[in-house]
Each structure stands twice: as C-alpha cells, then as structure tokens.
Design a protein around this motif. Structure first.
Motif, mmCIF file in Angstrom:
data_model
loop_
_atom_site.group_PDB
_atom_site.id
_atom_site.type_symbol
_atom_site.label_atom_id
_atom_site.label_comp_id
_atom_site.label_asym_id
_atom_site.label_seq_id
_atom_site.Cartn_x
_atom_site.Cartn_y
_atom_site.Cartn_z
ATOM 1 N N GLU A 123 0.815 -1.234 -0.053
ATOM 2 C CA GLU A 123 -0.008 -0.140 0.104
ATOM 3 C C GLU A 123 1.001 1.340 0.050
ATOM 4 O O GLU A 123 1.134 1.881 0.987
ATOM 5 C CB GLU A 123 -1.047 -0.149 1.277
ATOM 6 C CG GLU A 123 -1.869 -1.146 1.359
ATOM 7 C CD GLU A 123 -2.583 -1.333 2.474
ATOM 8 O OE1 GLU A 123 -3.485 -2.345 2.565
ATOM 9 O OE2 GLU A 123 -2.094 -1.091 3.599
ATOM 10 N N TYR A 124 1.563 1.483 -1.197
ATOM 11 C CA TYR A 124 2.480 2.348 -1.087
ATOM 12 C C TYR A 124 2.210 3.862 -0.978
ATOM 13 O O TYR A 124 2.782 4.592 -0.362
ATOM 14 C CB TYR A 124 3.512 2.008 -2.316
ATOM 15 C CG TYR A 124 4.027 0.886 -2.360
ATOM 16 C CD1 TYR A 124 4.946 0.483 -1.349
ATOM 17 C CD2 TYR A 124 3.807 -0.009 -3.226
ATOM 18 C CE1 TYR A 124 5.640 -0.838 -1.255
ATOM 19 C CE2 TYR A 124 4.428 -1.417 -3.003
ATOM 20 C CZ TYR A 124 5.106 -1.815 -2.408
ATOM 21 O OH TYR A 124 5.881 -2.968 -2.419
ATOM 22 N N PRO A 125 0.886 4.354 -1.496
ATOM 23 C CA PRO A 125 0.485 5.685 -1.327
ATOM 24 C C PRO A 125 0.357 5.961 0.310
ATOM 25 O O PRO A 125 0.441 7.085 0.756
ATOM 26 C CB PRO A 125 -0.770 5.760 -1.788
ATOM 27 C CG PRO A 125 -0.862 4.598 -3.094
ATOM 28 C CD PRO A 125 0.077 3.478 -2.452
ATOM 29 N N GLY A 156 3.616 6.519 1.824
ATOM 30 C CA GLY A 156 4.070 8.065 1.691
ATOM 31 C C GLY A 156 3.400 8.811 2.410
ATOM 32 O O GLY A 156 3.929 9.944 2.775
#
Length: 127
Positions: free
Chosen positions: A98-100, A103
């Motif tokens: 879940e890279y967003p 970030g």
C-alpha cells in the motif's frame, strides 16, 4: 518558526485525533473494509484499540502540555513517539504493498520530525 511549529502540531494532532477515534470506536470489521484499513483484519481488536488510544493520547500530547504550560517538554517527546508509530505504519503498509499510504505516513513522520527538532531545539519551551 514558533507559529509554524504550532500549526504543524495542530495538523498532526488532528490526524492523530481522527485516526485514534476511528481505531478506538469503530468496529475492527468495519475498519477492515475501508481502504487502507485492511491490516486490521490481521490483528486483534485489542491491538487496534490500543493503537487508537495511543493516537488519542498523541493528539493531546502534541497540544495540551504547551497550551497549559504543564510539562511542555512532552510535546517533542510525543512527536518522537509519533515518528516511531509512523515507522511501524510504513512497515505494515509496505508489507501490504500500500505504497500511497507509506508515502502519507512518511509525510506525517516528516511533520513530527519538524516538531521534535523545533521543540527540542531552536523553539523549545524551556525558556
């Protein structure tokens, strides 16, 4: 700089209050259905609620000690604790790809680092 630190603390406190409220009072099964909340399906109710209470305490710890002039050193200490919490969140979301959210957690970590640096350093409440 003092104003920027107060604004940063207010923004981070709002984030902590929102997250803490949802983790403390929204059922875990419902949280698991929300985007970004899938990790709650893999942990116990007690763990989610504990994180929620810690986030509620962080919201208070970022504002109240300085506003009430009672142990204002707790503001940067709380910010450091928030950094640790965000490292855990980034690891959890990273494992889930879940890279967003990783970030977003990094942004929150950066805000907390700014608060910790500013309140331990040039704009400390110590005098």
């Amino acid at each position: 700089m003092n104003l920027a630190l107060w604004i940063a603390a207010g923004v981070l406190a709002a984030v902590a209050l929102t997250g803490g409220y949802s983790k403390t009072f929204v059922p875990r099964k419902r949280l698991a259905e929300i985007q970004g909340g899938g990790w709650t399906a893999d942990v116990s109710d007690g763990f989610v609620k504990t994180l929620g209470v810690l986030e509620l305490l962080a919201a208070a710890g970022l504002i109240l000690p300085a506003a009430l002039d009672i142990a204002p050193v707790m503001v940067p200490v709380t910010a450091v604790c928030w950094i640790l919490l965000m490292i855990g969140a980034m690891i959890t979301h990273g494992r889930r790809h879940e890279y967003p959210l990783v970030g977003l957690n990094l942004v929150y970590l950066g805000i907390a680092a700014f608060i910790a640096w500013g309140r331990f350093g040039p704009e400390s409440f110590g005098g």
